[in-house]
Design a protein around this motif. Structure first.
Motif, PDB file in Angstrom:
ATOM      1  N   GLY A 101       2.502   1.662  -3.429  1.00  0.00           N
ATOM      2  CA  GLY A 101       1.563   2.148  -4.427  1.00  0.00           C
ATOM      3  C   GLY A 101       1.281   3.630  -4.273  1.00  0.00           C
ATOM      4  O   GLY A 101       1.193   4.365  -5.272  1.00  0.00           O
ATOM      5  N   TYR A 102       1.153   4.079  -3.037  1.00  0.00           N
ATOM      6  CA  TYR A 102       0.889   5.505  -2.790  1.00  0.00           C
ATOM      7  C   TYR A 102       2.071   6.359  -3.222  1.00  0.00           C
ATOM      8  O   TYR A 102       1.912   7.382  -3.904  1.00  0.00           O
ATOM      9  CB  TYR A 102       0.601   5.721  -1.304  1.00  0.00           C
ATOM     10  CG  TYR A 102       0.518   7.177  -0.906  1.00  0.00           C
ATOM     11  CD1 TYR A 102      -0.612   7.938  -1.213  1.00  0.00           C
ATOM     12  CD2 TYR A 102       1.570   7.785  -0.228  1.00  0.00           C
ATOM     13  CE1 TYR A 102      -0.685   9.273  -0.854  1.00  0.00           C
ATOM     14  CE2 TYR A 102       1.509   9.124   0.133  1.00  0.00           C
ATOM     15  CZ  TYR A 102       0.378   9.861  -0.184  1.00  0.00           C
ATOM     16  OH  TYR A 102       0.305  11.185   0.174  1.00  0.00           O
ATOM     17  N   LEU A 103       3.284   5.937  -2.852  1.00  0.00           N
ATOM     18  CA  LEU A 103       4.471   6.715  -3.198  1.00  0.00           C
ATOM     19  C   LEU A 103       4.750   6.691  -4.696  1.00  0.00           C
ATOM     20  O   LEU A 103       5.249   7.660  -5.263  1.00  0.00           O
ATOM     21  CB  LEU A 103       5.686   6.178  -2.431  1.00  0.00           C
ATOM     22  CG  LEU A 103       5.635   6.333  -0.905  1.00  0.00           C
ATOM     23  CD1 LEU A 103       6.856   5.684  -0.259  1.00  0.00           C
ATOM     24  CD2 LEU A 103       5.556   7.810  -0.505  1.00  0.00           C
ATOM     25  N   GLY A 147      -7.641  -1.795  -8.623  1.00  0.00           N
ATOM     26  CA  GLY A 147      -7.931  -1.618  -7.199  1.00  0.00           C
ATOM     27  C   GLY A 147      -8.631  -2.822  -6.611  1.00  0.00           C
ATOM     28  O   GLY A 147      -8.352  -3.231  -5.480  1.00  0.00           O
ATOM     29  N   ASP A 190       2.639   6.844  -7.000  1.00  0.00           N
ATOM     30  CA  ASP A 190       1.800   7.845  -7.655  1.00  0.00           C
ATOM     31  C   ASP A 190       2.483   9.208  -7.687  1.00  0.00           C
ATOM     32  O   ASP A 190       2.155  10.055  -8.527  1.00  0.00           O
ATOM     33  CB  ASP A 190       0.453   7.963  -6.935  1.00  0.00           C
ATOM     34  CG  ASP A 190      -0.444   6.754  -7.189  1.00  0.00           C
ATOM     35  OD1 ASP A 190      -0.230   6.080  -8.213  1.00  0.00           O
ATOM     36  OD2 ASP A 190      -1.334   6.502  -6.371  1.00  0.00           O
ATOM     37  N   ILE A 191       3.409   9.429  -6.769  1.00  0.00           N
ATOM     38  CA  ILE A 191       4.157  10.692  -6.739  1.00  0.00           C
ATOM     39  C   ILE A 191       5.298  10.640  -7.758  1.00  0.00           C
ATOM     40  O   ILE A 191       5.435  11.536  -8.599  1.00  0.00           O
ATOM     41  CB  ILE A 191       4.702  10.960  -5.325  1.00  0.00           C
ATOM     42  CG1 ILE A 191       3.546  10.993  -4.310  1.00  0.00           C
ATOM     43  CG2 ILE A 191       5.495  12.264  -5.289  1.00  0.00           C
ATOM     44  CD1 ILE A 191       3.995  11.081  -2.871  1.00  0.00           C
ATOM     45  N   LEU A 249       0.826  -1.203   0.000  1.00  0.00           N
ATOM     46  CA  LEU A 249       0.000   0.000   0.000  1.00  0.00           C
ATOM     47  C   LEU A 249       0.861   1.254   0.000  1.00  0.00           C
ATOM     48  O   LEU A 249       0.582   2.217  -0.729  1.00  0.00           O
ATOM     49  CB  LEU A 249      -0.935  -0.012   1.218  1.00  0.00           C
ATOM     50  CG  LEU A 249      -2.014  -1.096   1.232  1.00  0.00           C
ATOM     51  CD1 LEU A 249      -2.785  -1.060   2.535  1.00  0.00           C
ATOM     52  CD2 LEU A 249      -2.960  -0.937   0.053  1.00  0.00           C
ATOM     53  N   LEU A 250       1.916   1.248   0.831  1.00  0.00           N
ATOM     54  CA  LEU A 250       2.808   2.402   0.890  1.00  0.00           C
ATOM     55  C   LEU A 250       3.516   2.602  -0.441  1.00  0.00           C
ATOM     56  O   LEU A 250       3.618   3.727  -0.946  1.00  0.00           O
ATOM     57  CB  LEU A 250       3.842   2.208   2.009  1.00  0.00           C
ATOM     58  CG  LEU A 250       4.915   3.304   2.149  1.00  0.00           C
ATOM     59  CD1 LEU A 250       4.266   4.632   2.508  1.00  0.00           C
ATOM     60  CD2 LEU A 250       5.948   2.892   3.199  1.00  0.00           C
ATOM     61  N   PRO A 283       9.243   5.113  -4.005  1.00  0.00           N
ATOM     62  CA  PRO A 283       9.021   3.891  -3.211  1.00  0.00           C
ATOM     63  C   PRO A 283      10.298   3.213  -2.735  1.00  0.00           C
ATOM     64  O   PRO A 283      10.270   2.495  -1.717  1.00  0.00           O
ATOM     65  CB  PRO A 283       8.248   2.986  -4.181  1.00  0.00           C
ATOM     66  CG  PRO A 283       7.521   3.931  -5.069  1.00  0.00           C
ATOM     67  CD  PRO A 283       8.463   5.079  -5.257  1.00  0.00           C
TER      68      PRO A 283
END
Length: 387
Positions: free
Chosen positions: A147-149, A236, A151-152, A144-145, A157
């Motif tokens: 995937g979130y990073l 998702g 996106d930036i 999850l972390l 990551p």
């Protein structure tokens, strides 16, 4: 991963490692794409290093101790993992993943072996379960972390590996090597290394770990294709289904010691294969996504018992002087199964029927469950006669 492939696409022919890996991978496919190359570097390379290095790491820790080796491995994990952020060539990325695999081999092997050093009996079984649960939860959070990073920016990551620095104070100030004559000094440890182990028993553990890993990892390989093809699901929904299975596994792993109080290791593997088989069979016949989630939860309960069971089983069969080596062999069997899973599962995949591979896997797992139940029955009968 798409952005990483785009960034390094121009180096497939100009970078030495790129040319070497393209030549190597050309034996597996007619055309080596940049996506295939990046997947191999990021995923397969560390797994292959874990397979090769785990027994050696365990053997080394049996001779020279585990604490210092673990501390060094945590540093290596952090720096090699973060190296991806700074990598400007395929060679740099490839070398970083090689060292990452080495560090994971050490961390995975040593942490389980140290549980055997510090705990015995029910306390060991309880801690093994918590350790297995932490691995599942950590995997979900890391995904999850990441995937979130991502996106930036695709490089960010890689900083997630810096989390290893949070574990260093505990490793440095809290861990220790038990002072055992047969496991701490090179001379006595070398003699201990020569002690025989039960090859049939250890071999059975390794075969069990390998088969469970092959059939577990097929979920990570096939579900991303199955859900979009069967239910037109989104990425998702794919991620949620896999995360739910892992969360179910994390929850059941905490209760491992309860299972061990009542069941033998072979019987627990009977249960593991039965739960996975039921889950996979339900996946193959489920008519909608919500019921798929229920099926994945059932299979996930089986997933969660695999690591604590194989770890505790090996710890029960090897002496303290061989503990690291034994756990290293289990780690190799597990990651060898992960590495081999796509190849072994491929013949059972029907492009026209995405559910067929799960139906076949479910049948195989039910067969394994029956086989292990029979073995467990004869083991119990033998013990009853002996007593």
């Amino acid at each position: 991963m798409h952005d990483i492939a785009t960034h390094f696409k121009g180096q497939m022919e100009s970078d030495p490692s790129g040319r070497f890996l393209v030549s190597l991978l050309s034996f597996t496919t007619d055309t080596v794409s940049i996506r295939y190359l990046i997947k191999f570097i990021l995923l397969s390379t560390p797994a292959l290093m874990i397979v090769l290095c785990s027994p050696f790491m365990g053997w080394a820790s049996d001779i020279w101790g585990r604490r210092k080796l673990l501390i060094a491995a945590l540093f290596l994990f952090a720096f090699s993992g973060m190296s991806g952020y700074f990598a400007s060539t395929l060679t740099e990325l490839f070398i970083g993943r090689l060292f990452l695999g080495m560090s994971i081999a050490a961390i995975k092997t040593l942490t389980v072996a140290m549980v055997g050093d510090y705990f015995t009996g029910k306390e060991r079984d309880r801690f093994i379960g918590w350790q297995g649960s932490a691995m599942k939860f950590g995997g979900v959070l890391f995904l999850l972390l990441g995937g979130y990073l991502a996106d930036i920016h695709w490089r960010i990551p890689f900083w997630g590996y810096a989390l290893a620095f949070l574990a260093l104070p505990g490793a440095i100030f809290s861990l220790y090597d038990p002072k055992k004559p047969d496991a701490t000094t090179p001379s006595s440890a070398s003699k201990a290394i020569a002690l025989p182990i039960s090859i049939p028993k250890v071999g059975f553990i390794l075969i069990s770990a390998f088969m469970a890993s092959v059939l577990f990892f097929m979920t990570l390989v096939q579900i991303p294709f199955f859900i979009p093809e069967r239910f037109a699901g989104s990425p998702g929904e794919v991620g949620f289904a896999i995360a739910l299975a892992n969360l179910a596994g994390a929850g059941i792993a905490v209760l491992f010691y309860r299972f061990k109080e009542r069941l033998s290791f072979v019987t627990i593997f009977t249960l593991i294969f039965a739960l996975m088989g039921l889950g996979y069979w339900l996946v193959s016949v489920t008519p909608n996504y919500p019921l798929l989630l229920a099926a994945m939860t059932i299979a996930g309960c089986g997933f969660g018992l695999i690591v604590p069971t194989q770890s505790a089983w090996m710890l029960s069969e090897v002496t303290g002087a061989r503990r690291g080596f034994g756990i290293g062999l289990v780690t190799t069997a597990m990651f060898l199964g992960q590495f081999a899973s796509p190849v072994l599962i491929e013949p059972f995949i029907d492009p026209e029927d995405p559910s067929s591979v799960f139906e076949t896997a479910g049948i195989i797992l039910f067969g394994l469950s029956i086989t292990y139940a029979i073995i467990s029955f004869f083991q119990k009968s033998k013990r009853d006669i002996a007593s």
